[in-house]
Design a protein around this motif. Structure first.
Motif, PDB file in Angstrom:
ATOM      1  N   ASN A   1      13.679 -52.349   6.380  1.00  0.00           N
ATOM      2  CA  ASN A   1      12.691 -52.995   5.518  1.00  0.00           C
ATOM      3  C   ASN A   1      11.301 -53.026   6.161  1.00  0.00           C
ATOM      4  OD1 ASN A   1      14.534 -53.312   3.508  1.00  0.00           O
ATOM      5  ND2 ASN A   1      15.107 -55.391   4.106  1.00  0.00           N
ATOM      6  N   LEU A   2      11.272 -53.118   7.500  1.00  0.00           N
ATOM      7  CA  LEU A   2       9.967 -53.062   8.192  1.00  0.00           C
ATOM      8  C   LEU A   2       9.366 -51.662   8.073  1.00  0.00           C
ATOM      9  CD1 LEU A   2      10.556 -55.161  11.441  1.00  0.00           C
ATOM     10  CD2 LEU A   2       9.030 -55.710   9.535  1.00  0.00           C
ATOM     11  N   ILE A   3      10.238 -50.650   8.138  1.00  0.00           N
ATOM     12  CA  ILE A   3       9.747 -49.263   7.989  1.00  0.00           C
ATOM     13  C   ILE A   3       9.120 -49.100   6.599  1.00  0.00           C
ATOM     14  CG2 ILE A   3      10.432 -46.823   7.864  1.00  0.00           C
ATOM     15  CD1 ILE A   3      12.597 -47.416   9.954  1.00  0.00           C
ATOM     16  N   LYS A   4       9.766 -49.713   5.611  1.00  0.00           N
ATOM     17  CA  LYS A   4       9.266 -49.673   4.230  1.00  0.00           C
ATOM     18  C   LYS A   4       7.843 -50.232   4.169  1.00  0.00           C
ATOM     19  CE  LYS A   4      11.763 -50.621  -0.054  1.00  0.00           C
ATOM     20  NZ  LYS A   4      12.924 -51.414  -0.498  1.00  0.00           N
ATOM     21  N   GLU A   5       7.623 -51.287   4.951  1.00  0.00           N
ATOM     22  CA  GLU A   5       6.292 -51.920   4.962  1.00  0.00           C
ATOM     23  C   GLU A   5       5.372 -51.293   6.011  1.00  0.00           C
ATOM     24  OE1 GLU A   5       7.244 -56.008   5.655  1.00  0.00           O
ATOM     25  OE2 GLU A   5       8.481 -56.060   3.864  1.00  0.00           O
ATOM     26  N   GLN A   6       5.810 -50.162   6.541  1.00  0.00           N
ATOM     27  CA  GLN A   6       5.066 -49.423   7.566  1.00  0.00           C
ATOM     28  C   GLN A   6       4.772 -50.257   8.803  1.00  0.00           C
ATOM     29  OE1 GLN A   6       1.905 -47.804   5.241  1.00  0.00           O
ATOM     30  NE2 GLN A   6       3.231 -46.234   4.393  1.00  0.00           N
ATOM     31  N   GLN A   7       5.702 -51.149   9.118  1.00  0.00           N
ATOM     32  CA  GLN A   7       5.526 -51.965  10.322  1.00  0.00           C
ATOM     33  C   GLN A   7       6.502 -51.564  11.420  1.00  0.00           C
ATOM     34  OE1 GLN A   7       5.539 -56.131   9.467  1.00  0.00           O
ATOM     35  NE2 GLN A   7       4.253 -55.840   7.668  1.00  0.00           N
ATOM     36  N   ALA A   8       7.250 -50.494  11.171  1.00  0.00           N
ATOM     37  CA  ALA A   8       8.189 -50.002  12.189  1.00  0.00           C
ATOM     38  C   ALA A   8       8.373 -48.509  11.971  1.00  0.00           C
ATOM     39  CB  ALA A   8       9.523 -50.708  12.050  1.00  0.00           C
ATOM     40  N   SER A   9       8.886 -47.825  12.992  1.00  0.00           N
ATOM     41  CA  SER A   9       9.136 -46.385  12.831  1.00  0.00           C
ATOM     42  C   SER A   9      10.275 -45.952  13.752  1.00  0.00           C
ATOM     43  CB  SER A   9       7.864 -45.590  13.149  1.00  0.00           C
ATOM     44  OG  SER A   9       7.558 -45.770  14.523  1.00  0.00           O
ATOM     45  N   LEU A  10      10.847 -44.791  13.430  1.00  0.00           N
ATOM     46  CA  LEU A  10      11.934 -44.239  14.252  1.00  0.00           C
ATOM     47  C   LEU A  10      11.706 -42.756  14.447  1.00  0.00           C
ATOM     48  CD1 LEU A  10      15.068 -45.878  12.565  1.00  0.00           C
ATOM     49  CD2 LEU A  10      14.075 -46.494  14.778  1.00  0.00           C
ATOM     50  N   THR A  11      12.005 -42.257  15.638  1.00  0.00           N
ATOM     51  CA  THR A  11      11.900 -40.814  15.868  1.00  0.00           C
ATOM     52  C   THR A  11      13.010 -40.118  15.087  1.00  0.00           C
ATOM     53  OG1 THR A  11      13.418 -40.914  17.723  1.00  0.00           O
ATOM     54  CG2 THR A  11      11.062 -41.151  18.240  1.00  0.00           C
ATOM     55  N   ASN A  12      12.910 -38.825  15.008  1.00  0.00           N
ATOM     56  CA  ASN A  12      13.888 -38.035  14.264  1.00  0.00           C
ATOM     57  C   ASN A  12      15.306 -38.302  14.767  1.00  0.00           C
ATOM     58  OD1 ASN A  12      14.573 -36.316  12.306  1.00  0.00           O
ATOM     59  ND2 ASN A  12      14.290 -34.451  13.539  1.00  0.00           N
ATOM     60  N   ASP A  13      15.479 -38.265  16.088  1.00  0.00           N
ATOM     61  CA  ASP A  13      16.818 -38.470  16.664  1.00  0.00           C
ATOM     62  C   ASP A  13      17.339 -39.871  16.358  1.00  0.00           C
ATOM     63  OD1 ASP A  13      16.745 -35.993  17.626  1.00  0.00           O
ATOM     64  OD2 ASP A  13      16.545 -36.524  19.765  1.00  0.00           O
ATOM     65  N   ASP A  14      16.485 -40.862  16.530  1.00  0.00           N
ATOM     66  CA  ASP A  14      16.910 -42.241  16.271  1.00  0.00           C
ATOM     67  C   ASP A  14      17.230 -42.454  14.792  1.00  0.00           C
ATOM     68  OD1 ASP A  14      16.890 -43.086  18.829  1.00  0.00           O
ATOM     69  OD2 ASP A  14      14.887 -43.986  18.776  1.00  0.00           O
ATOM     70  N   LEU A  15      16.416 -41.822  13.939  1.00  0.00           N
ATOM     71  CA  LEU A  15      16.648 -41.958  12.502  1.00  0.00           C
ATOM     72  C   LEU A  15      18.020 -41.390  12.136  1.00  0.00           C
ATOM     73  CD1 LEU A  15      15.348 -42.879   9.852  1.00  0.00           C
ATOM     74  CD2 LEU A  15      14.327 -40.603   9.633  1.00  0.00           C
ATOM     75  N   SER A  16      18.341 -40.186  12.665  1.00  0.00           N
ATOM     76  CA  SER A  16      19.668 -39.610  12.322  1.00  0.00           C
ATOM     77  C   SER A  16      20.793 -40.447  12.909  1.00  0.00           C
ATOM     78  CB  SER A  16      19.865 -38.161  12.760  1.00  0.00           C
ATOM     79  OG  SER A  16      18.771 -37.643  13.328  1.00  0.00           O
ATOM     80  N   ALA A  17      20.595 -40.983  14.130  1.00  0.00           N
ATOM     81  CA  ALA A  17      21.650 -41.817  14.726  1.00  0.00           C
ATOM     82  C   ALA A  17      21.865 -43.079  13.888  1.00  0.00           C
ATOM     83  CB  ALA A  17      21.281 -42.184  16.158  1.00  0.00           C
ATOM     84  N   LEU A  18      20.764 -43.676  13.430  1.00  0.00           N
ATOM     85  CA  LEU A  18      20.873 -44.897  12.621  1.00  0.00           C
ATOM     86  C   LEU A  18      21.606 -44.605  11.307  1.00  0.00           C
ATOM     87  CD1 LEU A  18      19.577 -47.949  12.594  1.00  0.00           C
ATOM     88  CD2 LEU A  18      18.241 -46.994  10.746  1.00  0.00           C
ATOM     89  N   LYS A  19      21.222 -43.486  10.665  1.00  0.00           N
ATOM     90  CA  LYS A  19      21.862 -43.121   9.387  1.00  0.00           C
ATOM     91  C   LYS A  19      23.354 -42.899   9.576  1.00  0.00           C
ATOM     92  CE  LYS A  19      18.242 -40.593   7.008  1.00  0.00           C
ATOM     93  NZ  LYS A  19      17.788 -39.265   6.625  1.00  0.00           N
ATOM     94  N   LYS A  20      23.694 -42.121  10.606  1.00  0.00           N
ATOM     95  CA  LYS A  20      25.095 -41.776  10.853  1.00  0.00           C
ATOM     96  C   LYS A  20      25.915 -43.039  11.131  1.00  0.00           C
ATOM     97  CE  LYS A  20      27.941 -38.682  13.518  1.00  0.00           C
ATOM     98  NZ  LYS A  20      28.179 -38.366  14.887  1.00  0.00           N
ATOM     99  N   THR A  21      25.370 -43.913  11.960  1.00  0.00           N
ATOM    100  CA  THR A  21      26.115 -45.128  12.322  1.00  0.00           C
ATOM    101  C   THR A  21      26.240 -46.063  11.124  1.00  0.00           C
ATOM    102  OG1 THR A  21      25.184 -44.881  14.524  1.00  0.00           O
ATOM    103  CG2 THR A  21      26.237 -46.975  14.047  1.00  0.00           C
ATOM    104  N   MET A  22      25.128 -46.249  10.399  1.00  0.00           N
ATOM    105  CA  MET A  22      25.169 -47.133   9.222  1.00  0.00           C
ATOM    106  C   MET A  22      26.188 -46.608   8.212  1.00  0.00           C
ATOM    107  SD  MET A  22      23.349 -49.834   8.992  1.00  0.00           S
ATOM    108  CE  MET A  22      22.461 -50.483   7.617  1.00  0.00           C
ATOM    109  N   ASN A  23      26.069 -45.337   7.831  1.00  0.00           N
ATOM    110  CA  ASN A  23      26.972 -44.789   6.820  1.00  0.00           C
ATOM    111  C   ASN A  23      28.420 -44.813   7.303  1.00  0.00           C
ATOM    112  OD1 ASN A  23      25.017 -44.299   4.867  1.00  0.00           O
ATOM    113  ND2 ASN A  23      24.457 -42.341   5.779  1.00  0.00           N
ATOM    114  N   GLY A  24      28.609 -44.511   8.587  1.00  0.00           N
ATOM    115  CA  GLY A  24      29.953 -44.511   9.165  1.00  0.00           C
ATOM    116  C   GLY A  24      30.605 -45.886   9.042  1.00  0.00           C
ATOM    117  N   PHE A  25      29.879 -46.924   9.440  1.00  0.00           N
ATOM    118  CA  PHE A  25      30.480 -48.260   9.396  1.00  0.00           C
ATOM    119  C   PHE A  25      30.598 -48.793   7.961  1.00  0.00           C
ATOM    120  CE2 PHE A  25      29.626 -48.548  14.023  1.00  0.00           C
ATOM    121  CZ  PHE A  25      30.914 -48.917  14.397  1.00  0.00           C
ATOM    122  N   VAL A  26      29.543 -48.598   7.175  1.00  0.00           N
ATOM    123  CA  VAL A  26      29.549 -49.202   5.834  1.00  0.00           C
ATOM    124  C   VAL A  26      30.585 -48.521   4.925  1.00  0.00           C
ATOM    125  CG1 VAL A  26      28.165 -49.567   3.738  1.00  0.00           C
ATOM    126  CG2 VAL A  26      27.185 -50.046   5.987  1.00  0.00           C
TER     127      VAL A  26
END
Ligand code: AMP
Ligand code: ZN
Length: 492
Positions: free
Chosen positions: A400-425
């Motif tokens: 939600n912070l990224i949505k408000e442009q108050q946070a960011s993630l590098t390409n690697d971190d973004l893919s790791a976050l997506k993979k982990t979130m989707n995996g667990f959820v």
């Protein structure tokens, strides 16, 4: 490398009452047995809480890379009404009340059970054996127990000799009950029973004339005792010793205690390494149970046809609600609690949808690797789903912070976050993104509206507009087909 090699899973073992490091009998393989439903009525949400937790255990073990053989039986014979092994078989009772065959009862409620599991996104177990399909093996196990001197026959029924067993082994090892106390607490049978001692339990019961479900045996035409099928089917499909045995807490005694006694008598070895028991789902502060009428059915929650909830709720919300509690705590079911879960669930799904559209940034403002470790640590700590969900919400906050442009993630971190979130959820918790289902309903509605407008354009001989609708839909990969019954469409 398989994930289980880098994750030290700990399991609370009801047998030792301790959290223990999970070590499988065979490296990389897990054998898991969970007592299934007795199919004499619809499974209620309490039953589903227990099965849903073991579905998540199964999902997490698979996620970690184990090869899992998950056996969950269907009890379609032989349950008597009380612990004294007296009274009528519940399935036979229902058949008599409804004037149908016992096997019709079994079929009806097995189909209903499977329907609920499908609606609630359960993975099917590897094997789903039935008690009636294993009568021969049950008779064989009774013979073996008799040969070893731990069972006796009286008037065509066979009983397990608890006192004899307890001289050699510990009857009460799981439940903590003392045989001496059981003698005092078991109600007097007034000489009506064939048992030598009141704490003995039936391995085989002779059927009386009214009893329809019966099989021939060396002792009588009858049916197996309550506890035998699980000892037999777990041994047949998982071996004399296996890793995990699960069920609700109410099965600890007498059911699981008796299972241990039967299995250990035959094999001489400890049958189960980790016993896992789920706590009860409550409704109106009392255990949800069929026998007291204090229950809600899972499909009634989806349809909204019940007198407890103000509106229907989705299966994924109910899953989320269940997973917000630790499986060893009691959980109170109510409309307010479900509404709170619905809000949390919507927030999570919204964040996941937005995550798919996020572009990588130059740097990361969030330590994704540490967060990922925390998620695994929660599940490794005896499948602590509420703590996992708390971590998933830390990620929601970042998204939600990224949505408000108050946070960011590098390409690697973004893919790791997506993979982990989707995996667990989706893979581990088994939640469903129902909004994508809703979206497809919306798309269908929009196409049907365009088909109607095109029909009106044709009726008004506005060929330009009708062609424009058809051609622009084709450009989007949506093909209209005019037929005698009207216009249909397909999406390519
Ligand atoms: P049954 O069909 O009665 O043998 O129950 C199937 C499973 O549901 C067993 O593991 C029970 O322990 C479990 N169970 C029954 N009632 C509840 C409840 N209120 N909450 C959680 N689990 C339950
Ligand atoms: Zn069982």
């Amino acid at each position: 490398m398989e994930l289980y090699k880098e994750n030290q899973l700990k399991v609370y073992n009801s047998l030792t009452k301790k959290k223990e490091v999970f070590k499988t009998i065979t490296d990389g393989y897990v054998g898991m047995y969970v007592c299934g439903p007795t199919v004499y009525s619809n499974a209620h949400l309490g039953n589903v809480r227990t099965f849903m937790f073991f579905d998540v255990v199964y999902r997490y073990l698979l996620h970690l890379g184990y090869k899992v053989r998950y056996v969950r039986n269907i009890t379609d014979a032989g349950h008597l009404e009380n612990d004294a092994d007296e009274g009528e078989d519940r399935i036979a009772n229902k058949a008599r009340l409804e004037q149908i065959e016992p096997m019709e009862v079994v079929q009806r409620y097995t189909v209903d059970f499977h329907d609920v599991l499908k609606n609630y996104n359960f993975l099917p177990p590897s094997i789903e054996p039935t008690a009636t399909g294993h009568i021969v093996e049950q008779i064989e196990m009774i013979k073996e127990i008799m040969e070893k001197g731990f069972a006796y026959e009286v008037n065509g029924s066979v009983y397990f000799d608890v006192l004899a067993y307890n001289k050699k082994e510990n009857y009460g090892i799981l439940s903590g009950r003392k045989v001496e106390d059981l003698i005092h607490n078991t109600r007097s049978l007034d000489g009506q029973s064939d048992k030598k001692n009141p704490q003995d339990f039936a391995l085989w019961k002779k059927a009386d004339d009214r009893h329809i479900m019966r099989w021939p045996s060396p002792w009588s035409d009858g049916f197996p005792g309550w506890h035998l099928e699980c000892s037999v089917m777990s041994k047949k499909y998982l071996g004399e010793s296996f890793d995990i045995h699960g069920g609700g807490m109410d099965l600890k005694f007498p059911h699981h205690e008796c299972e241990i006694a039967q299995s250990k008598t035959c094999s001489g070895v400890t049958p189960v390494n980790y016993w896992m028991h789920t706590n009860m789902l409550l409704l109106n502060s009392q255990k949800m149970a069929k026998s007291t009428g204090n229950f809600i059915l899972p499909n009634e929650i989806l349809s909204g046809e019940n007198s407890i909830l103000p509106k229907p709720f989705s299966a994924s919300v109910v899953r989320f609600f269940n997973m917000q509690a630790n499986y060893r705590s009691i959980l109170d079911f109510s409309g307010d609690a479900l509404e709170a879960s619905e809000k949390g669930h919507a927030k999570l799904m919204e964040a996941l949808r937005f995550l798919e559209t996020v572009a990588p940034g130059k740097s990361s403002t969030f330590d994704v690797q540490k967060w990922r470790k925390d998620c695994y640590a929660a599940m490794n700590d005896d499948f602590n789903t509420p703590i996992l969900i708390a971590h998933l919400f830390e990620a929601v906050k970042v998204i939600n912070l990224i949505k408000e442009q108050q946070a960011s993630l590098t390409n690697d971190d973004l893919s790791a976050l997506k993979k982990t979130m989707n995996g667990f959820v989706f893979d581990v918790l088994g939640l469903m993104n129902e909004d994508s289902q809703n979206n497809s309903e919306k798309i269908t509605g929009v196409i049907e509206l365009l088909i109607k407008l095109r029909k009106e354009a044709r009726e008004n001989k506005d060929w330009a507009l009708s062609d424009q609708i058809r051609d622009e839909l084709i450009a989007l990969g949506i093909q209209l087909k005019d037929g005698r019954e009207g216009t249909t469409f397909s999406i390519h």
